[in-house]
Design an enzyme around this catalytic site. Sequence first.
Site, PDB file in Angstrom:
ATOM      1  N   TRP A 103      86.429  48.964  13.713  1.00  0.00           N
ATOM      2  CA  TRP A 103      85.031  49.058  13.669  1.00  0.00           C
ATOM      3  C   TRP A 103      84.156  48.446  14.064  1.00  0.00           C
ATOM      4  O   TRP A 103      82.844  48.764  14.891  1.00  0.00           O
ATOM      5  CB  TRP A 103      84.755  50.792  12.472  1.00  0.00           C
ATOM      6  N   ARG A 104      83.957  48.023  13.267  1.00  0.00           N
ATOM      7  CA  ARG A 104      83.279  45.913  13.842  1.00  0.00           C
ATOM      8  C   ARG A 104      82.932  45.605  14.845  1.00  0.00           C
ATOM      9  O   ARG A 104      81.917  44.931  15.238  1.00  0.00           O
ATOM     10  CB  ARG A 104      82.972  45.963  12.627  1.00  0.00           C
ATOM     11  N   GLU A 131      82.277  56.205   9.819  1.00  0.00           N
ATOM     12  CA  GLU A 131      81.958  56.244   8.536  1.00  0.00           C
ATOM     13  C   GLU A 131      81.449  57.334   7.340  1.00  0.00           C
ATOM     14  O   GLU A 131      81.496  57.373   6.632  1.00  0.00           O
ATOM     15  CB  GLU A 131      80.292  55.815   8.891  1.00  0.00           C
ATOM     16  N   TYR A 145      73.105  59.876   4.561  1.00  0.00           N
ATOM     17  CA  TYR A 145      73.616  58.888   4.733  1.00  0.00           C
ATOM     18  C   TYR A 145      74.433  58.321   6.101  1.00  0.00           C
ATOM     19  O   TYR A 145      73.829  57.850   6.644  1.00  0.00           O
ATOM     20  CB  TYR A 145      74.776  59.057   3.604  1.00  0.00           C
ATOM     21  N   ASP A 183      74.768  54.464   0.232  1.00  0.00           N
ATOM     22  CA  ASP A 183      76.216  54.980  -0.625  1.00  0.00           C
ATOM     23  C   ASP A 183      76.478  54.319  -2.193  1.00  0.00           C
ATOM     24  O   ASP A 183      75.015  53.464  -2.269  1.00  0.00           O
ATOM     25  CB  ASP A 183      77.149  54.399   0.254  1.00  0.00           C
TER      26      ASP A 183
END
Length: 373
Positions: A37-38, A50, A133, A151
């Site tokens: 996902w980065r 997330e 969050y 978190d």
Amino acid sequence: MSSRTHKATSPRRNRPELKWPARLLAWFETSKREMPWRTEPVPYRVWISEVMLQQTRVETVIPYFERFLARFPDVHALAAAQPQEVLKLWEGLGYYRRARMLHAAAKEIVATNDGKLPREPEALRRLPGFGPYTAAAVASIAYGVAEPVVDGNVLRVGARLFGSDEDITKSATHTALTERLRPALEASGDPGTFNQALMELGSLVCVPREPRCDTCPLRNDCVARREKRTAELPVKAPRKARPHKHIAVGVCWRRGKLLIGRRRDDQMLGGLWEFPGGKIESGESPEQAAVREVAEETALTVEPCGTYAHVEHGYTHFTVTITAIRCRVLKGRTRARSAAELRWIHPSELAEYPFPRANQRIIEAIHKQELHA
């Protein structure tokens, strides 16, 4: 030394200079883990990752993320999916309410915003499943909004960095740390990277036991390290002992097919399928409990004829021992009483339905025994 004594020390000990965000970002640039996902931090991918990462390890999430994105590459694809398909792809990841809320939010995003996730945290929080969050993570990582993401890892890092004696399980502590991090976040000039770096630091370096202080980029800023209190911080109220439940389920056979029931959406594990069963009452054997529970849930009369497995499993608030009893149907027609739906299926069809992890272990035992019968 008491916490009262700690609070009376020099006021400067709680205020690391705001040069540490730059050191944190420099460390992250060379130490960050590669994650799918980065590579493409668009809002949809950030959101899915997330949500999956909540209370779940990165190594576990990666294959789920890749399969989920292959099937649902964008919000429109997710919104158009059937709920059972979403749950099936989530099977084994746990905390299934996350999957149901993802699906509900995708539908709302398509219906009200043309498939585009909102930019502002306030707008994101109005969507199903978006708490502070998730809203902060999507807003900061995908859109660069200066909103701290807090978190469990960040709570631990912050408590040690600032030398906080406050209980991190309390919402007031969470709120206070969020605001305390805001100046550092803004000073970093890169909110999304700052948030990821702080979470990564907690995951790789500032770990719960035996933190790797010698490799920490914030070691000279850390109050807990300076005062040799890393073992004491963060302060966290002890968990209450989880109650244990004994459950019996009936694996009911009729003409070569098995009976399964779908849990109601408003129940824990809502939408997933399971074998009918319930709590073993005082004085009952697992066989007696299975017969009674099957009758109460399905209106069938069955007789026990063997045991498939004893399964130990833990949930957030309790643990269970599940005894799976092989049952033969004697009489009756199925009538759903507590399940949303009942179905008779061939054993080969079990893989098509989403089941909780504990039931998957029962299914393995069924296949193993029936193949060798």
